[in-house]
Write a protein that holds these residues in place. Structure first.
Motif, PDB file in Angstrom:
ATOM      1  N   TYR A  38       0.680  -1.204   0.087  1.00 30.14           N
ATOM      2  CA  TYR A  38       0.063  -0.090  -0.184  1.00 30.14           C
ATOM      3  C   TYR A  38       1.045   1.148  -0.050  1.00 30.14           C
ATOM      4  CZ  TYR A  38      -2.746   3.781   1.706  1.00 30.14           C
ATOM      5  OH  TYR A  38      -3.399   5.010   1.791  1.00 30.14           O
ATOM      6  N   ALA A  40       0.616   5.482   0.279  1.00 31.05           N
ATOM      7  CA  ALA A  40      -0.648   6.394   0.508  1.00 31.05           C
ATOM      8  C   ALA A  40      -0.318   7.312  -0.742  1.00 31.05           C
ATOM      9  CB  ALA A  40       0.009   7.189   2.009  1.00 31.05           C
ATOM     10  N   PHE A 131      -6.488  -2.421   2.362  1.00 29.10           N
ATOM     11  CA  PHE A 131      -6.077  -1.540   2.928  1.00 29.10           C
ATOM     12  C   PHE A 131      -5.546  -2.372   4.414  1.00 29.10           C
ATOM     13  CE2 PHE A 131      -8.995   1.264   0.889  1.00 29.10           C
ATOM     14  CZ  PHE A 131      -7.998   1.915  -0.033  1.00 29.10           C
ATOM     15  N   ASP A 135      -1.593  -1.723   4.595  1.00 30.85           N
ATOM     16  CA  ASP A 135      -1.014  -0.509   5.248  1.00 30.85           C
ATOM     17  C   ASP A 135      -0.570  -0.844   6.563  1.00 30.85           C
ATOM     18  OD1 ASP A 135      -0.736   2.038   6.107  1.00 30.85           O
ATOM     19  OD2 ASP A 135      -2.663   2.701   5.731  1.00 30.85           O
ATOM     20  N   GLU A 338      -7.165   7.269   3.895  1.00 28.57           N
ATOM     21  CA  GLU A 338      -6.418   7.973   4.626  1.00 28.57           C
ATOM     22  C   GLU A 338      -7.309   9.136   5.704  1.00 28.57           C
ATOM     23  OE1 GLU A 338      -3.113   8.112   5.012  1.00 28.57           O
ATOM     24  OE2 GLU A 338      -3.049   6.394   3.801  1.00 28.57           O
ATOM     25  N   LYS A 341      -8.625   6.628   8.555  1.00 27.36           N
ATOM     26  CA  LYS A 341      -7.704   6.481   9.298  1.00 27.36           C
ATOM     27  C   LYS A 341      -7.629   7.725  10.374  1.00 27.36           C
ATOM     28  CE  LYS A 341      -4.118   5.450   6.799  1.00 27.36           C
ATOM     29  NZ  LYS A 341      -2.525   5.274   6.596  1.00 27.36           N
TER      30      LYS A 341
END
Length: 434
Positions: A38, A40, A131, A135, A338, A341
């Protein structure tokens, strides 16, 4: 957020949410793969993401703060933070439907447990597996959330939503009234019989001066702990079959009715707000989630503590959670991830803990000295997940919830329990066939 309006909110959700899924259910080819590293999005990426949130002014302040932090991280990303001040769930979902019909379905959707089954069954959400697996930041977040919360947002082995807050139903009791009556704090394994004996002892006076042992939380989420603690539920475990006519459901609701009609330890629930009676000293106990603590604090009411729900045949209670999903039609799933999160990170979690509306989803935030400062046994809010079960919310929850409460109204007015539940059973069965 999970307040007492939650039942009316959830009652009308399913039909509107179904309309939303019909408006925008095409597969997004840019959704993340389950395998592979992953990465970003670049900090200088230019894009726009839309977020659909709901709640009260306190919730809005938290969401606005997240949007501001996100803008600092991604200065060229515009966040359309669409917030609906909630009065009913219908209002919120109708707003989503309108957006979807105009080709503007939100990238990030905030939704409660009651709407999840319908959303999943209609493939509204994108799987978060890619994800969560790839991630590195996701691993610590997932580890900090009780598995029960995550399990409620999974289907066929995949996770579709990330929880941010939840509420379990516990018993609140007035510490001053207990002390004055010479009643010690009951054991965490207290029973229905223990509860009734205490409620009788604390019911005093008459007329306008009457003080009740218990003020009933009269909404389906508030009644459900009695069902769960007697080993039954409105729905089967797979949420496919209604079981309002289960003998244990009848037995449980008869017991609840008798608190009012036979024992007189609770007032007739219609028009009797438990969250006014309890802090006013007109009721020694009530049932609620964490959602009442903020109001108690503003009113200066501190003479209370909490207990697990008393057990009938088993120790159990109900929980419901709020969570965030990425719409399947999102063109920016990575940016949406994002943002999710950040909605669930420790900084935001602390804000949820301070707000007094719900329990933060992470163990870390629910273990801070500030969160545990009041009431004395505040750790029970998170610990209760160990014996709690999710609210039984099938795809036809919009029919189940009002059907159950119509039956309750009839039962509380003295009508036959069996026939009242049979009418509700038929309504739900018909809805589940569609």
């Amino acid at each position: 957020m999970r307040k007492t309006v939650r039942t009316s909110i959830a009652a009308a959700a399913a039909a509107a949410l179904l309309a939303l899924t019909a408006c925008g259910s095409s597969t997004d080819s840019s959704a993340p793969a389950a395998d592979g590293p992953y990465t970003a999005p670049a900090k200088d990426i230019t894009a726009t993401i839309s977020v659909s949130n709901w709640g009260d002014p306190g919730d809005k302040a938290v969401y606005d703060g997240v949007a501001k932090r996100f803008k600092e991280k991604y200065p060229n990303v515009t966040v359309n933070n669409n917030f609906t001040p909630i009065t009913t769930w219908t209002e919120y979902v109708n707003k989503l439907v309108t957006q979807a019909a105009a080709g503007q379905a939100p990238d990030v959707i905030n939704i409660a447990t009651e709407g999840v089954e319908l959303g999943m069954s209609n493939e509204l959400f994108t799987s978060l597996d890619g994800f969560l697996k790839n991630d590195p930041e996701a691993a610590s977040l997932r580890k900090d959330i009780d598995p029960k919360l995550l399990e409620g947002f999974r289907k066929d082995g995949s996770t579709y939503l990330m929880p941010n807050t939840f509420n379990t139903m516990v018993i609140y009791y007035n510490t001053k009234m207990f002390k004055a009556a010479g009643i010690e704090r009951p054991s965490d394994d207290w029973t229905w019989d223990d509860f009734l004996a205490i409620a009788k002892k604390l019911t005093t006076g008459s007329g306008a001066n009457k003080v009740y042992g218990f003020a009933m939380p009269y909404y389906s989420f508030g009644i459900t702990p009695w069902l769960y603690s007697n080993g039954t539920s409105m729905m089967s475990a797979d949420l496919q079959t209604a079981q309002l006519t289960d003998p244990k459901v009848k037995e449980t609701l008869g017991w609840v009715r008798d608190l009012v009609t036979e024992h007189g330890v609770s007032p007739q629930p219609k028009g009797a707000d438990p969250y006014q009676l309890f802090p006013a000293g007109k009721a020694a106990m009530t049932g609620a989630g964490h959602f009442v603590t903020g109001g108690f604090a503003k009113a200066g009411f501190t003479d209370y503590d909490i207990l697990p729900w008393p057990k009938g045949t088993t120790k159990s209670t109900v929980f419901g959670a709020g969570a965030f999903a990425i719409s399947k039609t999102s063109k920016n799933p990575a940016l949406s991830w994002e943002f999710i999160k950040m909605l669930t990170d420790q900084q935001t979690q602390k804000q949820w803990a301070d707000a007094g509306a719900a329990v933060p989803s992470t163990k870390t935030a629910a273990s801070t000295p500030e969160f545990l400062a009041s009431p004395k046994h505040a750790d029970e809010f998170y610990n209760s997940l160990s014996y709690a079960k999710p609210v039984a919310a099938p795809r036809a929850y919009n029919v189940l919830d009002p059907a159950f409460m119509r039956a309750m109204d009839e039962i509380m007015s003295g009508q036959d329990i069996g026939s009242s539940l049979e009418k509700g059973q038929k309504d739900v069965e018909e809805a589940l066939k569609q």
